[in-house]
Design a protein around this motif. Structure first.
Motif, PDB file in Angstrom:
ATOM      1  N   GLN A  14      -1.468   2.493  -5.408  1.00 25.04           N
ATOM      2  CA  GLN A  14      -0.343   1.547  -5.428  1.00 25.04           C
ATOM      3  C   GLN A  14      -0.822   0.131  -5.764  1.00 25.04           C
ATOM      4  OE1 GLN A  14       1.430   2.273  -1.598  1.00 25.04           O
ATOM      5  NE2 GLN A  14       2.458   4.127  -2.318  1.00 25.04           N
ATOM      6  N   HIS A  15      -2.111  -0.137  -5.579  1.00 25.26           N
ATOM      7  CA  HIS A  15      -2.619  -1.499  -5.783  1.00 25.26           C
ATOM      8  C   HIS A  15      -3.815  -1.576  -6.712  1.00 25.26           C
ATOM      9  CE1 HIS A  15       0.123  -2.391  -2.584  1.00 25.26           C
ATOM     10  NE2 HIS A  15      -0.429  -1.428  -1.880  1.00 25.26           N
ATOM     11  N   ARG A  64      -8.453  -8.481 -11.416  1.00 23.20           N
ATOM     12  CA  ARG A  64      -7.745  -7.363 -10.768  1.00 23.20           C
ATOM     13  C   ARG A  64      -8.768  -6.465 -10.076  1.00 23.20           C
ATOM     14  NH1 ARG A  64      -5.925  -6.768 -15.836  1.00 23.20           N
ATOM     15  NH2 ARG A  64      -6.513  -4.569 -15.900  1.00 23.20           N
ATOM     16  N   ILE A 136      -5.139   0.541   2.907  1.00 25.95           N
ATOM     17  CA  ILE A 136      -4.553  -0.784   2.631  1.00 25.95           C
ATOM     18  C   ILE A 136      -5.350  -1.875   3.344  1.00 25.95           C
ATOM     19  CG2 ILE A 136      -2.475  -2.227   2.906  1.00 25.95           C
ATOM     20  CD1 ILE A 136      -2.284   0.088   0.822  1.00 25.95           C
ATOM     21  N   ILE A 139      -8.411  -2.640   1.341  1.00 28.30           N
ATOM     22  CA  ILE A 139      -8.118  -3.467   0.146  1.00 28.30           C
ATOM     23  C   ILE A 139      -7.883  -4.920   0.575  1.00 28.30           C
ATOM     24  CG2 ILE A 139      -6.493  -3.853  -1.752  1.00 28.30           C
ATOM     25  CD1 ILE A 139      -5.954  -0.823  -1.752  1.00 28.30           C
ATOM     26  N   GLU A 140      -7.113  -5.069   1.654  1.00 30.01           N
ATOM     27  CA  GLU A 140      -6.801  -6.423   2.136  1.00 30.01           C
ATOM     28  C   GLU A 140      -8.084  -7.171   2.518  1.00 30.01           C
ATOM     29  OE1 GLU A 140      -3.045  -7.026   4.324  1.00 30.01           O
ATOM     30  OE2 GLU A 140      -4.358  -7.668   5.951  1.00 30.01           O
ATOM     31  N   ALA A 170       2.218  -3.610   1.647  1.00 36.10           N
ATOM     32  CA  ALA A 170       1.190  -4.021   0.675  1.00 36.10           C
ATOM     33  C   ALA A 170       0.170  -4.926   1.350  1.00 36.10           C
ATOM     34  CB  ALA A 170       1.860  -4.761  -0.477  1.00 36.10           C
TER      35      ALA A 170
END
Ligand SMILES: Cc1ncc(C[n+]2csc(CCOP(=O)(O)OP(=O)(O)O)c2C)c(N)n1
Length: 587
Positions: A14-15, A64, A136, A139-140, A170
């Motif tokens: 998703q990211h 990215r 998540i 990623i954060e 997110a």
């Protein structure tokens, strides 16, 4: 029912849309889910270090975040050198790996959390119930702290059924660090006053300034103060105009340009850590230069800094501009870089790429009498042209570098391995923006990360030509991923191998000290033949005329040309000025 590995893959995708890696027992279910249940693209590399290097280069080339993946044990330990580089260069990425089962280590398991921790990376281990949320969080963490993180899937958990993938919020993106508080306001006033009263003001910017999108604000500050500008090696191309730019500072800097920097009475540094290379081992500024530093680091990072503001480079540059009187427009036209100087390309590109997209470059208007109007920056940043051949009859790397700069496509993104040769691209090839020139490996001083850097940059910048600059030593160390580079970049890829049949950096340091040279030498390897083995075109370059093929190649449409490898048989006798500086410091 989706497995735990599918929860990881779906949440990750998703990211993150680019994943690089090598498959094995520990990540088989993850890769299966990634392929079948997500839109993320997986690019195979041939050595696990390449998985991390490619993800790292992807971020540096595009901003990215990307992911790497490897199996447990040997697959994971193969990633460690690259992981250390990403930690030290502060590059966010996620490395998804298999890990020992929750029942405890098998004979072939190692303590992966300890190993990752030893190079500075934190591990998040997913469980049966929390795989998507933990993904998540990982990623954060990577984005918030600008670091690589390891996301571990225990072997016995990977294929467990975990129910439908539920919605997970997110990751939160880090906000710019706002410069505020009484002390900061006072320091901003002090810096503005110092710039206003300076006779020879100078602005230096690094990669941090680029990440903050500070280019346009720095251009405005340069115009408001009449400052000469320059960048660090990782910040090349950050200033929007080159008319008053002295190029790159440190060992790659041109002598006359560095003499001007040394003359500055006030220097303000944005988003640069002022490491020993940028600072020319202490000699960049005169002892009396007042140096101010702006950075997101907690405190100043060099002893010469007399005033520090912690904050986002763009916000601070803007705050300084508002404290300065607007500069007087002059009736005379703006000085422009000499048309023959290849730096001209920089201004065009800076306006067209990167975080400053859509912002017009600030006009650098002439105000007679200001320091920068008395200086010919274009002449000051020129380098020694070199000869066609060195005294030993082999190619002179300086003239080759200059000719290559004329022939390379302007849309290029350059990725560099490490070694003595790094000077040639950094001195002679103009860079349009900091995300168009990256040196994966230099923070940790690791060689052998060139080929997989091509893979990451090629995925990150599908509209650009990717150019590798590498030595023969580093090129051989990572040769497994020559195949990956050719596959990923195809006709958008070009490799320049500075083949001096030696670990040149070692020869120029330890050879000169009289140490045995045999371990520093490499038999002359035919890289052009390596290229042929994986479907690329190889050209042995012994004379400047042999580079004509590069000109033809650049003119061809990308889908009609092969990956091009230039095997430059250069002289080991020409020592780059930055290396001479290192020799001086070490002797
Ligand atoms: C992984 C790793 N191994 C060894 C070194 C030590 N080292 C630094 S530069 C260098 C030589 C690189 O040779 P090459 O790629 O041929 O480039 P050159 O110096 O000849 O331009 C070596 C061996 C290193 N930095 N990293």
């Amino acid at each position: 029912m989706p497995s735990v590995s599918a929860h990881v893959a779906v949440a990750l995708a998703q990211h993150i849309d680019a994943v690089f890696g090598v498959m094995g027992n520990g990540n088989a279910y993850f890769l299966d889910a990634l392929e079948r249940a997500t839109g993320a693209s997986f690019t195979a590399v041939r050595h696990e270090q390449g998985a991390v290097v490619a993800a790292d280069a992807h971020y540096r080339a595009s901003g990215r975040i990307a992911a790497g993946t490897a199996t447990y044990g040997a697959g994971f330990t193969n990633t460690l050198t690259a992981l250390a580089e990403s930690v030290q260069a502060r590059v966010p990425l996620v490395l998804v790996v298999g890990d020992e089962p929750t029942s405890g280590p098998r004979p072939w398991d190692v303590d992966q959390i300890a190993l990752a921790s030893a190079v500075g990376a934190r591990t998040y281990t997913v469980g049966h119930a929390d795989a998507a949320a933990t993904t998540i969080i990982a990623i954060e963490h990577a984005l918030a702290y600008r670091v690589p993180v390891v996301l571990a899937i225990p072997y016995d958990v990977a294929a467990l059924e975990a129910g439908p993938v539920t919605h997970v919020p997110a990751p939160r993106m880090p906000a710019p660090l706002i410069p505020q508080g009484e002390f900061t306001e006072g320091m901003l006033d002090t810096i503005a006053a110092a710039l206003r009263d300076a006779e020879r003001p100078f602005l230096l910017a690094g990669r941090g300034a680029w990440l903050a999108g500070a280019g346009a604000a720095l251009g405005a500050l340069a115009d408001a103060t009449g400052a000469l500008t320059a960048s660090t090696a990782l910040g090349r191309g950050v200033f929007p105009a080159v008319g008053h730019d002295l190029g790159v500072t440190g060992g790659f800097g041109a002598d006359d340009a560095m003499a001007l920097v040394h003359d500055a009475d006030v220097a303000v540094v944005f988003g640069a850590s002022l490491n020993q290379f940028t600072m020319r081992f202490g000699g960049l500024f005169a002892p009396g230069t007042r140096v101010f530093q702006i950075d997101v680091a907690p405190a100043a990072t060099h002893a010469h800094v007399s005033g520090f503001v912690r904050g986002d480079a763009r916000l601070v540059a803007e705050a300084l501009v508002t404290r300065l009187p607007p500069h007087l427009p002059s009736p005379s036209p703006s000085p422009s870089p000499s048309p023959s100087h290849s730096f001209g390309v920089q201004a065009e590109h800076a306006a067209a790429a990167g975080p400053d997209d859509g912002v017009s470059p600030a006009a650098s208007e002439a105000v007679p009498g200001r320091w920068r109007e008395t200086v010919d920056a274009s002449a000051a940043r020129a380098y020694d042209a070199g000869d066609e051949a060195a005294p030993d009859g082999r190619l002179d790397p300086r003239s080759a570098a200059r000719r290559i700069a004329e022939l390379l496509p302007e849309d290029r993104v350059v990725v560099s391995d490490g070694g003595h040769f790094i000077g040639w691209a950094n001195m002679y090839w103009p860079v349009a923006a900091p995300d168009r020139m990256m040196m994966v490996g230099t923070a940790f001083q690791a060689i052998g990360q060139g080929w997989p850097s091509v893979v990451g940059a090629a995925r990150a910048r599908p509209g650009s030509t990717i150019v590798l600059t590498s030595g023969d030593g580093g090129g051989l160390m990572a040769i497994a991923d020559l195949e990956s580079a050719v596959r990923a970049a195809g006709g958008r890829g070009c490799a320049v191998i500075w083949n001096d049949a030696a670990y040149g950096a070692e020869v120029h340091l330890y050879g000169l000290k009289g140490l045995a040279e045999e371990p520093m030498l490499i038999p002359e390897v035919d890289f052009a033949a390596f290229a042929g083995a994986v479907g690329a075109e190889g050209v042995v370059v012994r004379r400047l005329a042999d580079l004509d093929r590069l000109g033809e190649w650049s003119a061809q449409p990308t889908d009609e040309r092969p990956f091009l490898l230039l095997d430059l048989r250069i002289s080991p006798e020409i020592i780059a000025p930055y290396q001479q500086e290192i020799i001086r410091v070490n002797s």
